[in-house]
Write an enzyme that holds these catalytic residues in place. Structure first.
Site, PDB file in Angstrom:
ATOM      1  N   MET A   1       0.876  -1.274   0.034  1.00 11.06           N
ATOM      2  CA  MET A   1      -0.071  -0.015  -0.020  1.00 11.06           C
ATOM      3  C   MET A   1       0.811   1.008   0.023  1.00 11.06           C
ATOM      4  O   MET A   1       1.514   1.322   0.808  1.00 11.06           O
ATOM      5  CB  MET A   1      -0.915  -0.120   1.304  1.00 11.06           C
ATOM      6  CG  MET A   1      -2.005  -1.276   1.222  1.00 11.06           C
ATOM      7  SD  MET A   1      -3.027  -1.037   2.547  1.00 11.06           S
ATOM      8  CE  MET A   1      -4.160   0.021   2.014  1.00 11.06           C
ATOM      9  N   SER A   2       0.826   2.023  -1.128  1.00 13.96           N
ATOM     10  CA  SER A   2       1.840   3.215  -1.220  1.00 13.96           C
ATOM     11  C   SER A   2       1.457   4.123  -0.484  1.00 13.96           C
ATOM     12  O   SER A   2       2.278   5.262  -0.457  1.00 13.96           O
ATOM     13  CB  SER A   2       2.178   3.362  -2.718  1.00 13.96           C
ATOM     14  OG  SER A   2       0.773   4.007  -3.152  1.00 13.96           O
ATOM     15  N   GLY A   4      -1.308   5.793  -1.857  1.00 13.08           N
ATOM     16  CA  GLY A   4      -2.261   6.270  -2.771  1.00 13.08           C
ATOM     17  C   GLY A   4      -3.680   5.723  -3.042  1.00 13.08           C
ATOM     18  O   GLY A   4      -3.911   4.747  -2.349  1.00 13.08           O
ATOM     19  N   VAL A   5      -4.451   6.155  -3.996  1.00 13.22           N
ATOM     20  CA  VAL A   5      -5.610   5.847  -3.998  1.00 13.22           C
ATOM     21  C   VAL A   5      -5.987   4.411  -4.713  1.00 13.22           C
ATOM     22  O   VAL A   5      -6.833   3.532  -4.502  1.00 13.22           O
ATOM     23  CB  VAL A   5      -6.680   7.041  -4.961  1.00 13.22           C
ATOM     24  CG1 VAL A   5      -6.068   7.028  -6.225  1.00 13.22           C
ATOM     25  CG2 VAL A   5      -7.954   6.496  -4.887  1.00 13.22           C
ATOM     26  N   CYS A  95      12.625  -1.182  -9.919  1.00  9.66           N
ATOM     27  CA  CYS A  95      11.879  -1.284  -8.604  1.00  9.66           C
ATOM     28  C   CYS A  95      11.174  -2.675  -8.626  1.00  9.66           C
ATOM     29  O   CYS A  95      10.780  -3.263  -7.853  1.00  9.66           O
ATOM     30  CB  CYS A  95      11.323  -0.033  -8.280  1.00  9.66           C
ATOM     31  SG  CYS A  95      10.450  -0.002  -6.552  1.00  9.66           S
ATOM     32  N   CYS A 192      10.866   8.565  -7.477  1.00  9.33           N
ATOM     33  CA  CYS A 192      10.349   8.684  -5.927  1.00  9.33           C
ATOM     34  C   CYS A 192      11.546   9.177  -4.893  1.00  9.33           C
ATOM     35  O   CYS A 192      11.390   9.826  -3.867  1.00  9.33           O
ATOM     36  CB  CYS A 192       9.839   7.321  -5.455  1.00  9.33           C
ATOM     37  SG  CYS A 192      10.783   6.032  -5.317  1.00  9.33           S
TER      38      CYS A 192
END
Length: 359
Positions: A1-2, A4-5, A95, A192
């Site tokens: 879960m980053s 974000g939506v 990544c 990032c």
């Protein structure tokens, strides 16, 4: 879960599907005070808090796993080394390859989980030959390109609940209906680990900035630069050439030569590439059944696919497009498609110009 939506809604859908879901946020930086700048990045303190709030709303356990050392070694160090070698890397590919679907998946399987579920926009299709990776329904959000590094074993343990969703707007609306506070959170963008977006300045700190020459294809000096790492093939802006072209037309970066710290420039036509090749390749599921096959090739995350012919030759994947590519840089990733299906990918190691060397 980053944080974000997309990942929040993906987790919600996994819960709805009856899976035993655990939320995991990846700590990829040891800089504990890192905060988000605008909507850049995806791995900050604020993002971790947003992810925790989403997990709490969904009623699932939540953990932060520290993969900062592996991220430093496998993604950041690779990014720096590629630029030092005069290539243009894609850290998102590394990544996905080394962290999200390698380090993260390895730990998940060790702990008894079946799959890593993410908010990527891509589709998985079950066939008699195993699982295939396909483009998402929403072409504008399709992320199959950056997932092209996944192999058959990794695809067998992945889950992309958003792949069939027609638009990002529907995902945001669903998040709002579920009471997720990230419903209108802006998308992350850029690299990032360079949250302010100043890639040139960041690289200068890492590799140093040594002045050098800008030359044309004949070797004539036409300008100077403060560091070859700041240039990439196809670049037009920021060249500050002291000698204008004879025809008055703009010039573009054709090549970066790190050994001599030289940048080569030339006309736009010289960016045309008739062939690309690389030996760092992998197949997304079933390997091609022939060493010579038709495909479509995508060389950037948001580029249009180009019809081409691919060959396996002398340990390389060699691709010749029907129409020349423009501005291809070694280090970029080429992803091969058969319609919507991802066939595989390779890192571009060399290119063959479509224009005589004298241009």
């Amino acid at each position: 879960m980053s944080g974000g939506v997309d990942s929040a809604v993906a987790a919600a859908r996994a819960v709805d599907a009856g899976h035993d879901v655990v939320g995991v946020h990846l700590a990829l930086s040891r800089a504990g005070g890192t905060l988000r700048t605008g909507s850049r990045g995806c791995c900050t303190i604020e993002d971790a808090m947003d992810a925790r709030r989403a997990a709490d709303r969904l009623g699932i356990p939540f953990y932060v796993w520290d993969f900062s050392e592996r991220f430093r070694d496998d993604v950041i160090a690779d990014f720096v080394a590629e630029y030092q070698a005069g290539r243009t890397p894609n850290p998102c590919m590394r990544c996905n390859e080394k962290i999200k679907f390698a380090a993260l998946l390895e730990r998940a399987l060790e702990l008894g989980f079946d799959a890593v579920c993410t908010g990527h926009y891509a589709t998985l299709v079950e066939t008699d030959h195993g699982r295939e990776l396909h483009r998402a329904s929403d072409a504008a959000k399709d992320q199959s390109y950056v997932l092209g590094v996944l192999d058959a074993e990794q695809l067998a343990h992945t889950y992309f609940p958003l792949g069939s969703t027609p638009s990002k707007a529907l995902v945001r609306a669903e998040a709002a209906e579920r009471g997720l506070t990230v419903a209108q959170k802006p998308d992350s963008y850029d690299i990032c680990f360079i949250p302010d977006g100043d890639t040139r300045g960041w690289l200068a700190d890492k590799v140093g900035a040594e002045a050098g020459q800008i030359v044309d294809a004949s070797g004539a000096v036409v300008g100077a630069h403060d560091g070859a790492h700041a240039f990439t093939v196809g670049q037009r802006r920021g060249l500050k050439l002291g000698v204008p072209a004879a025809d008055g037309k703009p010039r573009f970066v054709l090549e970066v030569r790190p050994v001599s710290n030289t940048v080569v420039v030339g006309p736009k036509e010289a960016l045309a590439i008739a062939e690309i090749a690389g030996d760092r390749y992998s197949w997304a599921g079933r390997a091609p059944q022939s060493e010579d096959f038709d495909c479509e090739v995508q060389i950037r995350a948001h580029a249009d696919p180009v019809p081409a012919r691919a060959q396996l030759r002398d340990g390389e994947v060699v691709v010749r497009p029907q129409e020349p590519f423009e501005g291809v840089a070694p280090g970029q990733t080429a992803v091969l498609y058969d319609g919507t299906r991802v066939v595989g990918q390779f890192t571009i190691a060399r290119t063959v110009s479509a224009v005589p060397a004298a241009v």
